[in-house]
Design a protein around this motif. Sequence first.
Motif, PDB file in Angstrom:
ATOM      1  N   VAL A  71       0.819  -1.210  -0.014  1.00  0.00           N
ATOM      2  CA  VAL A  71       0.103  -0.108   0.109  1.00  0.00           C
ATOM      3  C   VAL A  71       0.805   1.171  -0.045  1.00  0.00           C
ATOM      4  N   ILE A  72       1.829   1.263   0.899  1.00  0.00           N
ATOM      5  CA  ILE A  72       2.693   2.132   0.919  1.00  0.00           C
ATOM      6  C   ILE A  72       3.467   2.620  -0.531  1.00  0.00           C
ATOM      7  N   ALA A  73       3.806   1.646  -1.074  1.00  0.00           N
ATOM      8  CA  ALA A  73       4.719   1.662  -2.294  1.00  0.00           C
ATOM      9  C   ALA A  73       3.810   2.214  -3.387  1.00  0.00           C
ATOM     10  N   HIS A  74       2.551   1.920  -3.463  1.00  0.00           N
ATOM     11  CA  HIS A  74       1.820   2.051  -4.385  1.00  0.00           C
ATOM     12  C   HIS A  74       0.976   3.437  -4.350  1.00  0.00           C
ATOM     13  N   ALA A  75       0.730   4.032  -3.247  1.00  0.00           N
ATOM     14  CA  ALA A  75       0.095   5.024  -2.801  1.00  0.00           C
ATOM     15  C   ALA A  75       0.265   6.319  -3.426  1.00  0.00           C
ATOM     16  N   PRO A  76       1.578   6.591  -3.982  1.00  0.00           N
ATOM     17  CA  PRO A  76       1.875   7.806  -4.815  1.00  0.00           C
ATOM     18  C   PRO A  76       1.177   7.547  -6.260  1.00  0.00           C
ATOM     19  N   THR A  77       1.134   6.562  -6.793  1.00  0.00           N
ATOM     20  CA  THR A  77       0.512   6.284  -8.121  1.00  0.00           C
ATOM     21  C   THR A  77      -1.021   5.865  -8.164  1.00  0.00           C
ATOM     22  N   ILE A  78      -1.377   5.252  -6.962  1.00  0.00           N
ATOM     23  CA  ILE A  78      -2.796   4.906  -7.022  1.00  0.00           C
ATOM     24  C   ILE A  78      -3.603   5.876  -6.393  1.00  0.00           C
ATOM     25  N   LEU A  79      -3.196   6.741  -5.566  1.00  0.00           N
ATOM     26  CA  LEU A  79      -4.201   7.829  -4.998  1.00  0.00           C
ATOM     27  C   LEU A  79      -4.541   8.834  -5.884  1.00  0.00           C
ATOM     28  N   PRO A  80      -3.601   9.283  -6.958  1.00  0.00           N
ATOM     29  CA  PRO A  80      -4.050  10.254  -7.814  1.00  0.00           C
ATOM     30  C   PRO A  80      -5.048   9.784  -8.587  1.00  0.00           C
ATOM     31  N   ALA A  81      -4.735   8.369  -9.132  1.00  0.00           N
ATOM     32  CA  ALA A  81      -5.852   7.801 -10.133  1.00  0.00           C
ATOM     33  C   ALA A  81      -7.264   7.705  -9.512  1.00  0.00           C
ATOM     34  N   VAL A  82      -7.339   7.407  -8.197  1.00  0.00           N
ATOM     35  CA  VAL A  82      -8.734   7.152  -7.521  1.00  0.00           C
ATOM     36  C   VAL A  82      -9.271   8.369  -7.176  1.00  0.00           C
ATOM     37  N   VAL A  83      -8.640   9.276  -6.569  1.00  0.00           N
ATOM     38  CA  VAL A  83      -9.484  10.644  -6.203  1.00  0.00           C
ATOM     39  C   VAL A  83      -8.923  11.778  -6.550  1.00  0.00           C
ATOM     40  N   GLY A  84      -8.122  11.732  -7.484  1.00  0.00           N
ATOM     41  CA  GLY A  84      -7.400  13.013  -8.331  1.00  0.00           C
ATOM     42  C   GLY A  84      -6.586  13.748  -7.583  1.00  0.00           C
ATOM     43  N   ALA A  85      -6.040  13.353  -6.173  1.00  0.00           N
ATOM     44  CA  ALA A  85      -5.379  14.189  -5.389  1.00  0.00           C
ATOM     45  C   ALA A  85      -3.663  13.670  -5.532  1.00  0.00           C
ATOM     46  N   THR A 123      11.354  13.071   1.194  1.00  0.00           N
ATOM     47  CA  THR A 123      11.990  12.301   2.067  1.00  0.00           C
ATOM     48  C   THR A 123      11.519  11.636   3.350  1.00  0.00           C
ATOM     49  N   VAL A 124      10.545  12.392   3.910  1.00  0.00           N
ATOM     50  CA  VAL A 124       9.682  12.305   5.044  1.00  0.00           C
ATOM     51  C   VAL A 124       8.936  11.011   4.801  1.00  0.00           C
ATOM     52  N   SER A 125       8.914  10.439   3.463  1.00  0.00           N
ATOM     53  CA  SER A 125       7.972   9.139   3.018  1.00  0.00           C
ATOM     54  C   SER A 125       8.643   8.025   3.754  1.00  0.00           C
ATOM     55  N   TRP A 126      10.054   8.191   3.931  1.00  0.00           N
ATOM     56  CA  TRP A 126      10.706   6.993   4.501  1.00  0.00           C
ATOM     57  C   TRP A 126      10.397   6.631   5.874  1.00  0.00           C
ATOM     58  N   ILE A 127      10.116   7.650   6.554  1.00  0.00           N
ATOM     59  CA  ILE A 127       9.843   7.171   8.145  1.00  0.00           C
ATOM     60  C   ILE A 127       8.753   6.441   8.430  1.00  0.00           C
ATOM     61  N   PRO A 128       7.579   6.534   7.750  1.00  0.00           N
ATOM     62  CA  PRO A 128       6.761   5.491   8.213  1.00  0.00           C
ATOM     63  C   PRO A 128       7.096   4.048   7.769  1.00  0.00           C
ATOM     64  N   LEU A 129       7.443   3.963   6.317  1.00  0.00           N
ATOM     65  CA  LEU A 129       8.146   2.767   6.003  1.00  0.00           C
ATOM     66  C   LEU A 129       8.934   2.039   6.518  1.00  0.00           C
ATOM     67  N   GLY A 130      10.108   2.847   7.367  1.00  0.00           N
ATOM     68  CA  GLY A 130      11.137   2.353   8.315  1.00  0.00           C
ATOM     69  C   GLY A 130      10.279   1.745   9.360  1.00  0.00           C
ATOM     70  N   ALA A 131       9.671   2.638  10.084  1.00  0.00           N
ATOM     71  CA  ALA A 131       9.081   2.179  11.265  1.00  0.00           C
ATOM     72  C   ALA A 131       7.964   1.055  11.245  1.00  0.00           C
ATOM     73  N   LEU A 132       7.431   0.937  10.108  1.00  0.00           N
ATOM     74  CA  LEU A 132       6.778  -0.477   9.766  1.00  0.00           C
ATOM     75  C   LEU A 132       7.390  -1.762   9.912  1.00  0.00           C
ATOM     76  N   LEU A 144       1.784   2.565  15.158  1.00  0.00           N
ATOM     77  CA  LEU A 144       2.262   3.919  14.917  1.00  0.00           C
ATOM     78  C   LEU A 144       2.710   4.185  13.540  1.00  0.00           C
ATOM     79  N   ALA A 145       3.422   3.162  12.916  1.00  0.00           N
ATOM     80  CA  ALA A 145       3.960   3.441  11.553  1.00  0.00           C
ATOM     81  C   ALA A 145       2.666   3.813  10.681  1.00  0.00           C
ATOM     82  N   VAL A 146       1.691   2.816  10.786  1.00  0.00           N
ATOM     83  CA  VAL A 146       0.420   2.953   9.846  1.00  0.00           C
ATOM     84  C   VAL A 146      -0.134   4.249  10.068  1.00  0.00           C
ATOM     85  N   LEU A 147      -0.269   4.792  11.347  1.00  0.00           N
ATOM     86  CA  LEU A 147      -0.613   6.299  11.717  1.00  0.00           C
ATOM     87  C   LEU A 147       0.299   7.300  11.039  1.00  0.00           C
ATOM     88  N   LEU A 148       1.369   7.055  11.209  1.00  0.00           N
ATOM     89  CA  LEU A 148       2.208   7.977  10.426  1.00  0.00           C
ATOM     90  C   LEU A 148       2.254   8.037   9.151  1.00  0.00           C
TER      91      LEU A 148
END
Length: 374
Positions: free
Chosen positions: A292-306, A312-321, A353-357
């Motif tokens: 989900v984290i890996a594909h979110a930057p490509t899927i979210l724009p297609a689904v909701v147009g956002a 760089t901050v995107s690494w924090i939740p991934l590393g924490a997970l 905490l990682a998922v919430l982040l």
Amino acid sequence: MHAVTAPARPVPSSRRRPRRTRLALLALGGASLLVGLDAGLARAGLWAPVESPRLAVLHGIVMVLGFLGTLIALERAQALGAAWALLAPATLAAGSLSLVAGAPVVVGALLLTQGCAVFVAVYVALWRRARADVVAVEGLGALAALLSAVTWVWAPVPAIVCLLATFVVLTIAAERTELAALTMGPAAPRRLLTLSSALVLAALVALVWPAGGTRAFGAVLLLLTVWLVRDDVARRFVRTEGLRRFSATALLAGYAWLGVAALVWLVGGVPVGPSYDIAVHGVFLGFGMSMVIAHAPTILPAVVGAPLPYRTVSWIPLGALHLGLLVRVVGDVVMALGGGDLLFRWGAALTVLAVLLFVLVSLVLVVSARARVP
């Protein structure tokens, strides 16, 4: 000649309504995620904002069919482009949240079953549009979700966990095969279909013969994981920079956890206690959430147009997970050897905490990106 810039036109309300509907459904899926995380804290023996024995029992079904099911069904409905397809994520979210709200279990189970049935119908429509093997694989995953929803009426989650895992694994494997078609070669979709059919068969056998079925499930899952790691384009992209490297790292880490889960099923048979925790969270947290984290930057724009830009901050939740899941698994091993549960609890808390982040960072990045748009 001088170009004349046309004045900006307001977006018609007829075009805004579908986007608002998708945003609302995404929010309902997010509500299932929050409730599922709350239940996960309670199951781990940690403090939870809402403490309820009912929520603890519903944790698995709410996270898989309520959250991931709604999310995946929403994306597929967008791909189909038919209004009726939105009934799948809407009904899945309704079933999940009705269970949480205290509705009779049979009501929630029926809503989840109806949502999965519509989900299967979406794939039938997609198959008629393009008779591709990857669509057939995704359809098999949706069928596994439908079977798990039906069976859950009289069987506990541990009895149907292979079906739930099949839904998540096949959906993501088909997506990766489609995206990495150039590196995997023309025979990849048919090979994936063969492995996927074997995985569904093993999950069904596990329902009636758990001892043999779960080992067979683990064997097929391990074969599928090795094949994905070998041929996925992520192995190349991890040596690049930016979003490609970020996504590739998340993908490869997810495959690693999927392999761990497969080995637990293959070597141990029916998992219980700490081994069950490793297998289940290896699939749904280590693999599913990482994807989900890996594909979110490509899927979210297609689904909701956002837009969801990579930072760089995107690494924090991934590393924490993945750090949290590693600590949790070490805690499982310690408990299996007769030790305490301190590491297990710390790991469980860190994964939540990682998922919430991830949710918080995504919201901030989306809002900031939209604020920059003139």
